[in-house]
Design an enzyme around this catalytic site. Structure first.
Site, PDB file in Angstrom:
ATOM      1  CD1 TRP A 179      13.663  14.760 -13.276  1.00  0.00           C
ATOM      2  CD2 TRP A 179      14.544  16.688 -12.554  1.00  0.00           C
ATOM      3  NE1 TRP A 179      14.207  15.411 -14.362  1.00  0.00           N
ATOM      4  CE2 TRP A 179      14.754  16.584 -13.938  1.00  0.00           C
ATOM      5  CE3 TRP A 179      15.011  17.814 -11.873  1.00  0.00           C
ATOM      6  CZ2 TRP A 179      15.417  17.569 -14.665  1.00  0.00           C
ATOM      7  CZ3 TRP A 179      15.677  18.788 -12.598  1.00  0.00           C
ATOM      8  CH2 TRP A 179      15.880  18.659 -13.974  1.00  0.00           C
ATOM      9  CG  MET A 180       8.116  16.987 -15.034  1.00  0.00           C
ATOM     10  SD  MET A 180       6.436  17.624 -14.909  1.00  0.00           S
ATOM     11  CE  MET A 180       6.741  19.380 -14.917  1.00  0.00           C
ATOM     12  CG  ASP A 189      12.048  16.103 -21.975  1.00  0.00           C
ATOM     13  OD1 ASP A 189      12.680  16.904 -21.278  1.00  0.00           O
ATOM     14  OD2 ASP A 189      12.581  15.366 -22.820  1.00  0.00           O
ATOM     15  CD1 TRP A 214      16.752  13.979 -16.222  1.00  0.00           C
ATOM     16  CD2 TRP A 214      18.572  12.733 -15.895  1.00  0.00           C
ATOM     17  NE1 TRP A 214      16.799  13.038 -17.224  1.00  0.00           N
ATOM     18  CE2 TRP A 214      17.905  12.255 -17.045  1.00  0.00           C
ATOM     19  CE3 TRP A 214      19.739  12.084 -15.484  1.00  0.00           C
ATOM     20  CZ2 TRP A 214      18.378  11.180 -17.801  1.00  0.00           C
ATOM     21  CZ3 TRP A 214      20.203  11.003 -16.238  1.00  0.00           C
ATOM     22  CH2 TRP A 214      19.528  10.573 -17.388  1.00  0.00           C
ATOM     23  CG  PHE A 245      15.664   8.708 -22.041  1.00  0.00           C
ATOM     24  CD1 PHE A 245      15.731   8.449 -20.685  1.00  0.00           C
ATOM     25  CD2 PHE A 245      16.834   9.146 -22.677  1.00  0.00           C
ATOM     26  CE1 PHE A 245      16.919   8.622 -19.962  1.00  0.00           C
ATOM     27  CE2 PHE A 245      18.019   9.321 -21.975  1.00  0.00           C
ATOM     28  CZ  PHE A 245      18.069   9.063 -20.620  1.00  0.00           C
ATOM     29  NE  ARG A 299      17.959  12.378 -26.214  1.00  0.00           N
ATOM     30  CZ  ARG A 299      19.269  12.554 -26.293  1.00  0.00           C
ATOM     31  NH1 ARG A 299      20.068  11.522 -26.526  1.00  0.00           N
ATOM     32  NH2 ARG A 299      19.786  13.751 -26.147  1.00  0.00           N
ATOM     33  CG  ASP A 300      13.725  12.552 -27.149  1.00  0.00           C
ATOM     34  OD1 ASP A 300      13.848  11.663 -26.289  1.00  0.00           O
ATOM     35  OD2 ASP A 300      14.403  13.596 -27.152  1.00  0.00           O
ATOM     36  CD  GLU A 326      17.988  16.607 -25.807  1.00  0.00           C
ATOM     37  OE1 GLU A 326      18.739  15.785 -25.282  1.00  0.00           O
ATOM     38  OE2 GLU A 326      17.522  17.574 -25.186  1.00  0.00           O
ATOM     39  CD1 TRP A 346      18.022  19.970 -21.179  1.00  0.00           C
ATOM     40  CD2 TRP A 346      18.336  19.195 -19.109  1.00  0.00           C
ATOM     41  NE1 TRP A 346      17.179  18.904 -21.001  1.00  0.00           N
ATOM     42  CE2 TRP A 346      17.353  18.401 -19.750  1.00  0.00           C
ATOM     43  CE3 TRP A 346      18.697  18.880 -17.802  1.00  0.00           C
ATOM     44  CZ2 TRP A 346      16.721  17.330 -19.107  1.00  0.00           C
ATOM     45  CZ3 TRP A 346      18.060  17.809 -17.166  1.00  0.00           C
ATOM     46  CH2 TRP A 346      17.099  17.050 -17.822  1.00  0.00           C
TER      47      TRP A 346
HETATM   48  C1  FRU Z   1      15.317  16.343 -23.306  1.00  0.00           C
HETATM   49  C2  FRU Z   1      15.872  14.964 -23.010  1.00  0.00           C
HETATM   50  C3  FRU Z   1      15.384  13.969 -24.046  1.00  0.00           C
HETATM   51  C4  FRU Z   1      15.469  12.670 -23.308  1.00  0.00           C
HETATM   52  C5  FRU Z   1      15.075  13.075 -21.916  1.00  0.00           C
HETATM   53  C6  FRU Z   1      15.724  12.291 -20.833  1.00  0.00           C
HETATM   54  O1  FRU Z   1      15.232  17.170 -22.209  1.00  0.00           O
HETATM   55  O2  FRU Z   1      17.275  15.010 -22.983  1.00  0.00           O
HETATM   56  O3  FRU Z   1      16.094  13.989 -25.244  1.00  0.00           O
HETATM   57  O4  FRU Z   1      14.619  11.696 -23.834  1.00  0.00           O
HETATM   58  O5  FRU Z   1      15.420  14.437 -21.788  1.00  0.00           O
HETATM   59  O6  FRU Z   1      15.195  12.598 -19.603  1.00  0.00           O
END
Ligand code: FRU
Length: 607
Positions: free
Chosen positions: A153-154, A156, A180, A212, A273-274, A325, A411
Site C-alpha cells: 500500500w502507498m 501520501d 493502509w 506518518f 502532523r505532517d 493535512e 480516502w
Molecule cells: C493524509 C494522511 C496524513 C498522515 C498520513 C498517514 O493522507 O492522513 O495526514 O500523516 O496520511 O498515513
C-alpha cells in the site's frame, strides 16, 4: 478449512525431520507443522499462536486475505521483539502474499507470536519460508509512467527532496498488505522524474509510533550539526498522540538515523502532523508548517532541532468540512514576472469539492512569522478531479522549479480500488506557477517538461468538423492504455463540445466543454469497474475561462486520466478502471458544430 498437517504432539520432546531442518525443542501445547514443515506452529487458543523457525530463510511469506481483521504479529529473537506489525492473515482464502523479512535474525531461532488469528485459519498452512520474494508486476492496471510501489500500500508522497542529481521520493507505505496500516516511509529515486528505482524502506515504525507524513531538507550549512549536506527528514511519530520526529542521512538518503532526542515537537492536540520544513531566506531561519486539526501552525528554528511557535492560520479561511493535512509553503513569481507571492497548500479530507479528499491552497504574503491570505473569501482548489491528494512539492528542486506530486486517490475508496499486488499511484509530476485571472492570483499545474521524453511518434489527425458525431477509431495500433492526447477544439456554434475515450466493451470516460455554464467536465460513471465504492461513479468539473477555443493535454496510464488545460487554467485527475484499454475517441456536438483543429495521440513509454 484447516489444512495443517495433523502432526500435533502433546508432550515434552518433539522431533520432526523435514529433510531440510530438524525442529527440536522442549515445549507444551498443540504443535502442528505448516505445509512448509520448517515452520512449527503451536495454537494456544483464543487466536494466539506461536510459530518457531529454527533456521530462518530471508523471508516468511505471509498469506493475506483483505476482507478480514488484522492479526498482530511479533517477531522475536532471543526474547526481544525485533519487529511488530499488523497483517490481515488469511482465514479462508489467500488474496496474495507479503514478505516478512527475517534477515535481522542473522540465522538465529525466530519465534513469531501471533495474536487475533483463529487456529483454523488457512494462513497456518499457507505461510512459508523463502529466500526470495517475486515483485514482478502481475496487475494489468498498474500504471507504467506513474510511480507505484512494487507491492503493498502507498498513500501520501513524503520527504520529496532533490540532491546531487537525484529526486528522492519517500511515501507512506505498508509493506505488509495493500491496505493502509503499519506506516513506514518507502523510498525510491529518479534522475528524470520518470524512471524510478525502488530502494529499501527508509524509516520504519519504532517505540514512538508509526511513521506518518513529513518532509526532507538538505542541510547544506550544517545548521543541525549532523553533517554538511545531510538530508534531514521530519515525520510524525503517530501513536495515541502525534509528535514530530527527525531522522538524518549522511549517505544521500540510503540510510537514515533517528535522532536520539526524538520527539522534537509535541502537543496536546489529537491531529498534529505532517511537518513541512522550508528555508526562509529573508529571516535566515527554518520554518515548519504543521497541520493541526483544522488549522495550520507555523514554527521557526535556527537549527532544525529546536522549534518556536510563530502563528496559526486557518480560522475562517478556505474549506473546513474535514481535517487539514499535509501542508506546504513556497514562493512563486506572479505571471512569470518580478513580483512574487507565497502559496500555502493545505490538503483537506473530507470536504473536497467532489467529496472526500482534495487540495486547497491560499495565496498571500509570508514574513517568516505569519501567513496572510490575500483573498479570504475565496476557496481555491489545485485540481478539479477526485483523485488528487496529499500534494506537496520537492525541496531543493533545481532551476528554481516548484515541482508538485499528488497521491492519485481519495480516502473515500483508496483501500478498495480494484488492484491487489499494489494499491495507489502518484500523479504525474507538475510544475507550479502563479497566474492572474479576474484580478485574482491562482496556481497553475503544468505537466513537468520531463514528461515530453515519454512521447513516441504521434499519430496526427488533420482538422475535422463535428456537426453531430465523429469517431476516431484507433488511437494506437497496439492498445496499451498509456498515451497522451493533445487536442484543440474550436466552437462554431456548439455550446457543448463532448468527446469520450472509449473501449470495445462500451466503457468510456466522457469529457465536455460546456460553454453555457463555463465548465470542463469529466464523467467516469461508465468508465469500467465503478462499483467497489458508492462514491466512485461520478463526474467532476472545473471552471472554464470564457472563449471558443480550448487546448487540452490528456495523460492516460492504465487506470488514470489527467486532464490539463493548455493554458494552465485547470488540472483534473481521475482514476478509472476499464476492463480493457480505451482506444477510440467519440466526438459529439450540441447546439451547433465545432472543429477539432488539432488531434495528436502520442504513445507513451519510459525512455
Ligand atoms: C493524509 C494522511 C496524513 C498522515 C498520513 C498517514 O493522507 O492522513 O495526514 O500523516 O496520511 O498515513
Amino acid at each position: 478449512m484447516n489444512l495443517i498437517k495433523k502432526t500435533a504432539l502433546h508432550g515434552k520432546h518433539m522431533c520432526v525431520a523435514t529433510g531440510l531442518a530438524l525442529c527440536c525443542w522442549l515445549g507444551m501445547g498443540n504443535t502442528a507443522y505448516a505445509a512448509d514443515t520448517r515452520l512449527a506452529i503451536e495454537h494456544l487458543g483464543d487466536g494466539q499462536s506461536i510459530v518457531r523457525i529454527e533456521h530462518p530463510s530471508s523471508y516468511l511469506l505471509l498469506p493475506v486475505e483483505e476482507g478480514v481483521e488484522e492479526s498482530k504479529v511479533y517477531v522475536i529473537v532471543n526474547n526481544e521483539v525485533i519487529k511488530n506489525l499488523n497483517v490481515r492473515l488469511a482465514r479462508k482464502q489467500v488474496d496474495y502474499f507479503v514478505p516478512l523479512s527475517l534477515q535481522a535474525a542473522n540465522g538465529q531461532l525466530v519465534v513469531v507470536n501471533v495474536q487475533l488469528a483463529p487456529g483454523g485459519s488457512i494462513c497456518w498452512d499457507e505461510m512459508k519460508l523463502s529466500d526470495t520474494f517475486d515483485t514482478t508486476n502481475r496487475e494489468p492496471l498498474r500504471p507504467t509512467y506513474h510511480f507505484s510501489p512494487a507491492y503493498g500500500w502507498m498513500n501520501d508522497p513524503n520527504g520529496m527532496v532533490y540532491k546531487d542529481g537525484e529526486y528522492h521520493l519517500f511515501y507512506q507505505y505498508n509493506p505488509y498488505g495493500s491496505m493502509w496500516g503499519n506506516m513506514h516511509w518507502g523510498h525510491a529515486v529518479s534522475r528524470d522524474l520518470l524512471n524510478w528505482e525502488h530502494l529499501p524502506v527508509a524509516i520504519a515504525p519504532d517505540a514512538l509510533g508509526a511513521i506518518f507524513s513529513g518532509s526532507c531538507v538538505v542541510d547544506s550549512e550544517n545548521t543541525a550539526g549532523f553533517g554538511k549536506g545531510a538530508i534531514i527528514a521530519f515525520y510524525t511519530s503517530a501513536s495515541e498522540r502525534q509528535m514530530q520526529s527527525l531522522a538524518y542521512s549522511t549517505d544521500n538518503g540510503r540510510t537514515f538515523k533517528k535522532y536520539e532526542r526524538n520527539p522534537i515537537l509535541t502537543s496536546d492536540q489529537r491531529d498534529f502532523r505532517d511537518p513541512k520544513v522550508i528555508w526562509h531566506e529573508e529571516t535566515q531561519r527554518w520554518i515548519m508548517v504543521l497541520a493541526v486539526g483544522q488549522e495550520l501552525q507555523l514554527y521557526s528554528s535556527p537549527n532544525l532541532r529546536e522549534w518556536t511557535y510563530e502563528s496559526s492560520f486557518g480560522e475562517g479561511e478556505g474549506a473546513h468540512a474535514g481535517v487539514w493535512e499535509c501542508p506546504d509553503l513556497f514562493e512563486l513569481p506572479v505571471d512569470g514576472g518580478p513580483q512574487k507571492k507565497w502559496v500555502l497548500v493545505c490538503n483537506i479530507n473530507p470536504g473536497g469539492p467532489f467529496g472526500g479528499s482534495a487540495t486547497q491552497y491560499f495565496v498571500g504574503s509570508f514574513d517568516g512569522k505569519r501567513f496572510v491570505n490575500e483573498s479570504p473569501a475565496l476557496t481555491k482548489w489545485m485540481d478539479y478531479g477526485k483523485d488528487h491528494y496529499a500534494t506537496v512539492t520537492w525541496s531543493n528542486a533545481p532551476d528554481n522549479r516548484t515541482i508538485a506530486l499528488a497521491w492519485m486517490s481519495n480516502w473515500e475508496y483508496a483501500n478498495f480500488v480494484p488492484t491487489k499486488q499494489f494499491r495507489s499511484a502518484n500523479s504525474v509530476p507538475r510544475d507550479l506557477a502563479l497566474f492572474t485571472r479576474n484580478g485574482q492570483t491562482y496556481l497553475s499545474s503544468t505537466p513537468s517538461p520531463e514528461l515530453l521524453k515519454l512521447r513516441d511518434k504521434a499519430t496526427t489527425t488533420s482538422s475535422f468538423k463535428v456537426a453531430r458525431t465523429h469517431e476516431v477509431n484507433t488511437l494506437l495500433p497496439q492498445p496499451t492504455g498509456t498515451f497522451e492526447i493533445e487536442l484543440t477544439v474550436q466552437s462554431n456554434g456548439a455550446n457543448v463540445m463532448r468527446f469520450a475515450l472509449c473501449n470495445s466493451k462500451g466503457e468510456e470516460v466522457e469529457m465536455r466543454y460546456n460553454l453555457l455554464d463555463h465548465h470542463f467536465v469529466m464523467d467516469r460513471r461508465k468508465s469500467g469497474q465503478v462499483d467497489f465504492s458508492k462514491s466512485f461513479a461520478t463526474a467532476t468539473s472545473a471552471p472554464l475561462a470564457s472563449g471558443k477555443t480550448f487546448t487540452l493535454r490528456l495523460f492516460v496510464d492504465k487506470c488514470s486520466v489527467e486532464a490539463f488545460d493548455g493554458k494552465g487554467g485547470f488540472a483534473m485527475t481521475n482514476l478509472v478502471f476499464p476492463s480493457e484499454p480505451y482506444n477510440s475517441l467519440r466526438f459529439t456536438a450540441e447546439g451547433g458544430a465545432y472543429t477539432v483543429t488539432n488531434l495528436k495521440v502520442y504513445p507513451l513509454r519510459l525512455p
